[in-house]
Design a protein around this motif. Structure first.
Motif, PDB file in Angstrom:
ATOM      1  N   LEU A   1      53.634  31.992  40.525  1.00 36.25           N
ATOM      2  CA  LEU A   1      52.656  33.485  41.581  1.00 36.25           C
ATOM      3  C   LEU A   1      52.152  31.762  42.196  1.00 36.25           C
ATOM      4  O   LEU A   1      51.557  31.212  41.844  1.00 36.25           O
ATOM      5  N   PRO A   2      51.926  31.838  43.303  1.00 33.86           N
ATOM      6  CA  PRO A   2      51.179  31.010  43.999  1.00 33.86           C
ATOM      7  C   PRO A   2      49.486  30.870  43.388  1.00 33.86           C
ATOM      8  O   PRO A   2      49.345  32.331  42.901  1.00 33.86           O
TER       9      PRO A   2
ATOM     10  N   THR B   1      46.604  33.572  43.922  1.00 30.48           N
ATOM     11  CA  THR B   1      47.019  35.505  43.609  1.00 30.48           C
ATOM     12  C   THR B   1      46.176  35.680  42.372  1.00 30.48           C
ATOM     13  O   THR B   1      45.205  35.311  42.273  1.00 30.48           O
ATOM     14  N   ARG B   2      45.447  36.265  42.976  1.00 25.82           N
ATOM     15  CA  ARG B   2      44.880  37.800  42.377  1.00 25.82           C
ATOM     16  C   ARG B   2      44.901  37.918  41.013  1.00 25.82           C
ATOM     17  O   ARG B   2      46.800  38.847  41.232  1.00 25.82           O
ATOM     18  N   LEU B   3      45.023  38.209  39.794  1.00 25.72           N
ATOM     19  CA  LEU B   3      45.270  38.707  38.686  1.00 25.72           C
ATOM     20  C   LEU B   3      44.489  39.615  38.164  1.00 25.72           C
ATOM     21  O   LEU B   3      43.329  39.711  37.668  1.00 25.72           O
ATOM     22  N   PHE B   4      44.819  40.937  37.726  1.00 29.00           N
ATOM     23  CA  PHE B   4      44.398  42.587  37.594  1.00 29.00           C
ATOM     24  C   PHE B   4      44.505  42.395  35.912  1.00 29.00           C
ATOM     25  O   PHE B   4      45.278  43.223  35.551  1.00 29.00           O
TER      26      PHE B   4
ATOM     27  N   ALA C   1      45.718  30.579  39.769  1.00 27.01           N
ATOM     28  CA  ALA C   1      45.209  28.831  39.366  1.00 27.01           C
ATOM     29  C   ALA C   1      44.234  29.324  37.832  1.00 27.01           C
ATOM     30  O   ALA C   1      43.954  27.632  37.189  1.00 27.01           O
ATOM     31  N   GLU C   2      43.116  29.829  37.451  1.00 32.81           N
ATOM     32  CA  GLU C   2      41.833  30.075  36.429  1.00 32.81           C
ATOM     33  C   GLU C   2      42.996  29.980  35.126  1.00 32.81           C
ATOM     34  O   GLU C   2      42.478  29.692  34.125  1.00 32.81           O
ATOM     35  N   GLN C   3      44.101  30.822  35.675  1.00 26.95           N
ATOM     36  CA  GLN C   3      44.449  31.274  34.257  1.00 26.95           C
ATOM     37  C   GLN C   3      45.061  29.908  33.671  1.00 26.95           C
ATOM     38  O   GLN C   3      45.584  29.725  32.634  1.00 26.95           O
TER      39      GLN C   3
END
Length: 324
Positions: A190-191, A194-197, A215-217
């Motif tokens: 995903l872009p 994108t926020r992941l919760f 990006a952080e992941q």
């Protein structure tokens, strides 16, 4: 107006539940509500779920959906209680039937009247007011895992944890490490913004956190950062360090040592009474106002929650917790 998201962290199980709502219509969804369970007293409680309901009342929200990302092995679901108190429909991935069949055979007790209002397919959409949410199939931890995507946010369930904790375990019946890797790659494609919760966080030396980004992941996740191959991930997930860093005993071990049976208790709670291995047990099926009875062989007490019904042979309380 963008979707509003509020997380609620349960320190006892590390679970993060969410209230997601559309500010334009005040319609809401709750994701992965927790029914509290105290092993020492063998009693359930509704403190965590009541915090979600208080949030609904405070912001004058109307509940449309109660969404489960998967069948949980580390906590009981408060979905029936939340529905009783605030309405809404309970939904989960359609592959929950595979999980139910597996554990129905395990217990020699098929699941009936499981309480789900809707079973979601991969790519199926639902609406929270004017906002569209899409279900994404992300199997591996279990065959039925879903992530829920809404605008720039994805609720990833147990597929990914925060970068310093990595990913979920894949050794439950029906779990598959290779599938889990592919599911993480689906999310990480995903872009970058994108926020992941995440569904769980087990902080060690830091505050609990549950929001990250693709990006952080990709940069920092200890299990699936960029450059990690499927074979390396599978080897790690199947190797001796697959549960490194867990915060408590494996629930299967603990539950096997202390098989229990649910019966009705005062105040809407359920008292869990000790049972001898192999004993035939009467279970109070309390999803209705007047409990009915059935029997169940208590030779095992695996704690996977296959159904949101308050007490069924497939919603067996845990006596220990694990983070993966």
């Amino acid at each position: 107006m963008p979707v509003a998201i509020q997380g609620f962290h349960d320190p006892a199980t590390g679970t993060v539940s969410y209230v997601v709502h559309d500010p334009a219509t005040q319609q809401a969804a709750i994701i992965d509500p927790v029914l509290d369970y105290d092993a020492a007293s063998a009693r359930t409680a509704t403190r965590s779920a009541d915090a979600l309901l208080a949030h609904l009342r405070k912001h004058r929200l109307s509940l449309q959906w109660i969404l489960e990302t998967h069948a949980h092995a580390d906590h009981l679901s408060a979905a029936p209680y939340v529905k009783q108190q605030a309405g809404g429909q309970i939904a989960i991935g359609e592959h929950i039937r595979e999980v139910q069949a597996t554990f129905g055979r395990f217990y020699n007790q098929p699941v009936v009247n499981d309480g789900f209002d809707r079973l979601l397919r991969d790519g199926e959409t639902l609406r929270i007011g004017s906002i569209e949410m899409t279900a994404l199939l992300v199997p591996g931890h279990t065959p039925a895992d879903l992530a829920y995507r809404v605008e720039d946010a994805v609720f990833v369930g147990d597929t990914l944890f925060m970068p310093d904790l990595g990913s979920a375990r894949a050794d439950f019946p029906g779990g598959d490490a290779a599938q889990l890797y592919r599911s993480t790659q689906r999310l990480l494609a995903l872009p970058p913004e994108t926020r992941l919760f995440v569904c769980h966080d087990y902080p060690q030396g830091r505050e609990a956190r549950w929001q990250t980004t693709v990006a952080e992941q990709r940069a920092r996740n200890i299990h699936v950062h960029d450059g990690t191959t499927e074979s390396a991930f599978v080897a790690m997930r199947q190797g001796p360090r697959r549960h490194a860093g867990r915060t408590g005993p494996d629930p299967a071990v603990a539950a096997g040592q202390h098989p229990r049976r649910p019966t009705a208790a005062a105040g809407g709670q359920r008292r869990l009474l000790p049972a001898r291995p192999g004993q035939r047990l009467a279970l109070a099926l309390s999803s209705s106002t007047t409990p009915t009875s059935t029997t169940h062989a208590a030779s095992h007490s695996w704690p996977l929650i296959c159904s949101p019904a308050n007490v069924t042979p497939s919603s067996i309380a845990m006596t220990g917790f694990t983070k993966e």
